[in-house]
Design a protein around this motif. Structure first.
Motif, PDB file in Angstrom:
ATOM      1  N   SER A 167       7.124   4.585 -19.683  1.00 28.75           N
ATOM      2  CA  SER A 167       8.533   4.186 -19.606  1.00 28.75           C
ATOM      3  C   SER A 167       8.743   2.896 -18.824  1.00 28.75           C
ATOM      4  O   SER A 167       9.842   2.329 -18.849  1.00 28.75           O
ATOM      5  CB  SER A 167       9.352   5.310 -18.956  1.00 28.75           C
ATOM      6  OG  SER A 167       9.099   5.380 -17.556  1.00 28.75           O
ATOM      7  N   LEU A 168       7.723   2.421 -18.116  1.00 26.20           N
ATOM      8  CA  LEU A 168       7.878   1.265 -17.234  1.00 26.20           C
ATOM      9  C   LEU A 168       7.483  -0.030 -17.925  1.00 26.20           C
ATOM     10  O   LEU A 168       6.834  -0.032 -18.975  1.00 26.20           O
ATOM     11  CB  LEU A 168       7.023   1.466 -15.976  1.00 26.20           C
ATOM     12  CG  LEU A 168       7.355   2.694 -15.118  1.00 26.20           C
ATOM     13  CD1 LEU A 168       6.345   2.826 -13.994  1.00 26.20           C
ATOM     14  CD2 LEU A 168       8.774   2.604 -14.570  1.00 26.20           C
ATOM     15  N   SER A 169       7.859  -1.133 -17.277  1.00 24.45           N
ATOM     16  CA  SER A 169       7.486  -2.451 -17.781  1.00 24.45           C
ATOM     17  C   SER A 169       7.360  -3.410 -16.599  1.00 24.45           C
ATOM     18  O   SER A 169       7.745  -3.089 -15.466  1.00 24.45           O
ATOM     19  CB  SER A 169       8.533  -2.974 -18.772  1.00 24.45           C
ATOM     20  OG  SER A 169       9.799  -3.110 -18.125  1.00 24.45           O
ATOM     21  N   GLY A 170       6.785  -4.586 -16.862  1.00 28.59           N
ATOM     22  CA  GLY A 170       6.682  -5.603 -15.830  1.00 28.59           C
ATOM     23  C   GLY A 170       5.812  -5.169 -14.661  1.00 28.59           C
ATOM     24  O   GLY A 170       4.837  -4.441 -14.816  1.00 28.59           O
ATOM     25  N   GLN A 171       6.203  -5.607 -13.452  1.00 30.08           N
ATOM     26  CA  GLN A 171       5.416  -5.288 -12.264  1.00 30.08           C
ATOM     27  C   GLN A 171       5.442  -3.800 -11.952  1.00 30.08           C
ATOM     28  O   GLN A 171       4.468  -3.272 -11.414  1.00 30.08           O
ATOM     29  CB  GLN A 171       5.910  -6.083 -11.048  1.00 30.08           C
ATOM     30  CG  GLN A 171       5.074  -5.789  -9.796  1.00 30.08           C
ATOM     31  CD  GLN A 171       5.137  -6.878  -8.760  1.00 30.08           C
ATOM     32  OE1 GLN A 171       4.889  -8.040  -9.067  1.00 30.08           O
ATOM     33  NE2 GLN A 171       5.477  -6.507  -7.534  1.00 30.08           N
ATOM     34  N   GLU A 172       6.519  -3.106 -12.284  1.00 27.94           N
ATOM     35  CA  GLU A 172       6.563  -1.660 -12.048  1.00 27.94           C
ATOM     36  C   GLU A 172       5.464  -0.959 -12.839  1.00 27.94           C
ATOM     37  O   GLU A 172       4.808  -0.040 -12.344  1.00 27.94           O
ATOM     38  CB  GLU A 172       7.929  -1.102 -12.429  1.00 27.94           C
ATOM     39  CG  GLU A 172       9.049  -1.442 -11.467  1.00 27.94           C
ATOM     40  CD  GLU A 172      10.343  -0.747 -11.830  1.00 27.94           C
ATOM     41  OE1 GLU A 172      10.552  -0.472 -13.033  1.00 27.94           O
ATOM     42  OE2 GLU A 172      11.125  -0.456 -10.914  1.00 27.94           O
ATOM     43  N   VAL A 175       1.991  -1.852 -11.150  1.00 25.76           N
ATOM     44  CA  VAL A 175       1.768  -1.130  -9.896  1.00 25.76           C
ATOM     45  C   VAL A 175       1.468   0.337 -10.165  1.00 25.76           C
ATOM     46  O   VAL A 175       0.524   0.905  -9.591  1.00 25.76           O
ATOM     47  CB  VAL A 175       2.986  -1.270  -8.960  1.00 25.76           C
ATOM     48  CG1 VAL A 175       2.897  -0.257  -7.807  1.00 25.76           C
ATOM     49  CG2 VAL A 175       3.066  -2.688  -8.400  1.00 25.76           C
ATOM     50  N   TYR A 176       2.228   0.960 -11.051  1.00 19.99           N
ATOM     51  CA  TYR A 176       2.023   2.390 -11.314  1.00 19.99           C
ATOM     52  C   TYR A 176       0.680   2.626 -12.011  1.00 19.99           C
ATOM     53  O   TYR A 176      -0.015   3.602 -11.716  1.00 19.99           O
ATOM     54  CB  TYR A 176       3.169   2.937 -12.154  1.00 19.99           C
ATOM     55  CG  TYR A 176       3.288   4.438 -12.091  1.00 19.99           C
ATOM     56  CD1 TYR A 176       3.357   5.105 -10.865  1.00 19.99           C
ATOM     57  CD2 TYR A 176       3.337   5.206 -13.249  1.00 19.99           C
ATOM     58  CE1 TYR A 176       3.460   6.489 -10.805  1.00 19.99           C
ATOM     59  CE2 TYR A 176       3.449   6.583 -13.195  1.00 19.99           C
ATOM     60  CZ  TYR A 176       3.508   7.219 -11.971  1.00 19.99           C
ATOM     61  OH  TYR A 176       3.615   8.595 -11.910  1.00 19.99           O
ATOM     62  N   PHE A 177       0.305   1.712 -12.904  1.00 16.75           N
ATOM     63  CA  PHE A 177      -1.009   1.824 -13.536  1.00 16.75           C
ATOM     64  C   PHE A 177      -2.111   1.759 -12.484  1.00 16.75           C
ATOM     65  O   PHE A 177      -3.055   2.562 -12.500  1.00 16.75           O
ATOM     66  CB  PHE A 177      -1.205   0.706 -14.563  1.00 16.75           C
ATOM     67  CG  PHE A 177      -2.627   0.554 -15.013  1.00 16.75           C
ATOM     68  CD1 PHE A 177      -3.197   1.468 -15.893  1.00 16.75           C
ATOM     69  CD2 PHE A 177      -3.425  -0.487 -14.543  1.00 16.75           C
ATOM     70  CE1 PHE A 177      -4.520   1.341 -16.300  1.00 16.75           C
ATOM     71  CE2 PHE A 177      -4.740  -0.621 -14.946  1.00 16.75           C
ATOM     72  CZ  PHE A 177      -5.290   0.299 -15.820  1.00 16.75           C
ATOM     73  N   LEU A 178      -2.015   0.801 -11.575  1.00 18.24           N
ATOM     74  CA  LEU A 178      -3.020   0.673 -10.522  1.00 18.24           C
ATOM     75  C   LEU A 178      -3.078   1.927  -9.655  1.00 18.24           C
ATOM     76  O   LEU A 178      -4.166   2.391  -9.292  1.00 18.24           O
ATOM     77  CB  LEU A 178      -2.714  -0.547  -9.652  1.00 18.24           C
ATOM     78  CG  LEU A 178      -2.981  -1.917 -10.281  1.00 18.24           C
ATOM     79  CD1 LEU A 178      -2.391  -3.023  -9.417  1.00 18.24           C
ATOM     80  CD2 LEU A 178      -4.471  -2.154 -10.495  1.00 18.24           C
ATOM     81  N   MET A 225      -5.398  -5.361  -5.264  1.00 19.26           N
ATOM     82  CA  MET A 225      -4.308  -5.730  -6.166  1.00 19.26           C
ATOM     83  C   MET A 225      -3.009  -5.017  -5.781  1.00 19.26           C
ATOM     84  O   MET A 225      -1.917  -5.598  -5.887  1.00 19.26           O
ATOM     85  CB  MET A 225      -4.702  -5.419  -7.607  1.00 19.26           C
ATOM     86  CG  MET A 225      -5.844  -6.285  -8.124  1.00 19.26           C
ATOM     87  SD  MET A 225      -6.482  -5.764  -9.748  1.00 19.26           S
ATOM     88  CE  MET A 225      -5.247  -6.508 -10.811  1.00 19.26           C
ATOM     89  N   LEU A 226      -3.103  -3.786  -5.326  1.00 16.97           N
ATOM     90  CA  LEU A 226      -1.912  -3.082  -4.857  1.00 16.97           C
ATOM     91  C   LEU A 226      -1.356  -3.748  -3.597  1.00 16.97           C
ATOM     92  O   LEU A 226      -0.143  -3.936  -3.468  1.00 16.97           O
ATOM     93  CB  LEU A 226      -2.239  -1.614  -4.580  1.00 16.97           C
ATOM     94  CG  LEU A 226      -2.324  -0.690  -5.796  1.00 16.97           C
ATOM     95  CD1 LEU A 226      -2.861   0.686  -5.391  1.00 16.97           C
ATOM     96  CD2 LEU A 226      -0.956  -0.533  -6.467  1.00 16.97           C
TER      97      LEU A 226
END
Length: 237
Positions: A167-172, A175-178, A225-226
């Protein structure tokens, strides 16, 4: 001048037989030690070359780690296709391609060993929970019936977390993927370390060492990266 059969002057006649006897004993002792070493080596080689059976560390690891890896492939594929960050796209591609290849290797082992690709009992029964490798409670390994909202093994994302990722896009999204992948790697390295420490199988040892090396480097990279994005890792049980 010494007569034939007499010992040289000043040397007892019994010395040479004693020396010869000591030499024979020494040779026998060396032979016994070498024999014991070769026996131990042969026993170890037999254990390493034996075909793993159902319930073994080797079979359990190959079955469960394949499932674990495939979730990482799913998450990495999504990130690769939806991120605008070239560094994240490259990381996701590396994870996806590496773990897909490793899954193929493990499924090939299972076919050669005459074992199913996925166990029908519980996950993680091959991994001793008392060995200091923390992991979540075992859940049924039948597809689609995992406990804890689908998180059936250490580090795995729940169904709710996967839905949020999509459901997310961009930096959100990045970050959540990381965060999810870092936690996923932590669980996977626990599993790989246990298999590496408890299997004599050379192929399993080689693959688990490769996992520990590559994912260890990726864990460090994802932490960095986080931090660069002002975010923290998710808690790991």
């Amino acid at each position: 001048m010494t007569a034939p059969g007499e010992a040289p002057a000043g040397r007892p006649a019994f010395q040479r037989p004693v020396v010869i006897g000591a030499t024979v004993i020494a040779v026998l002792l060396v032979g016994a030690v070498v024999g014991m070493f070769l026996t131990q080596l042969a026993t170890r080689d037999d254990a390493a070359s034996a075909t793993p059976a159902a319930g073994s560390v080797e079979v359990g690891f190959a079955q469960d780690m394949s499932v674990h890896h495939l979730q990482a492939v799913t998450m990495a594929s999504w990130e690769r296709d939806h991120t605008a960050d070239q560094q994240l796209r490259q990381l996701a591609f590396d994870i996806e391609s590496t773990q897909r290849e490793q899954v193929g290797r493990m499924k090939g082992w299972l076919m050669l060993w005459g074992q199913p690709e996925q166990a029908t009992g519980e996950y993680m029964t091959w991994m001793n929970s008392g060995a200091g490798h923390g992991h979540m409670a075992m859940a049924p390994s039948v597809a689609g019936t995992g406990g804890s909202d689908g998180a059936v093994m250490p580090g795995m994302a729940t169904n709710t977390e996967l839905a949020k990722l999509r459901s997310l896009s961009g930096q959100e999204l990045d970050v959540y993927f990381l965060q999810l992948m870092l936690r996923h790697h932590q669980g996977g390295t626990d599993m790989a370390q246990y298999a590496h420490d408890n299997s004599p199988n050379p192929a399993v040892k080689a693959l688990t060492q490769s996992i520990l090396t590559s994912q260890g480097a990726e864990v460090t990279l994802m932490r960095d990266m986080l931090t660069a994005r002002g975010a923290q890792p998710l808690p790991f049980p």
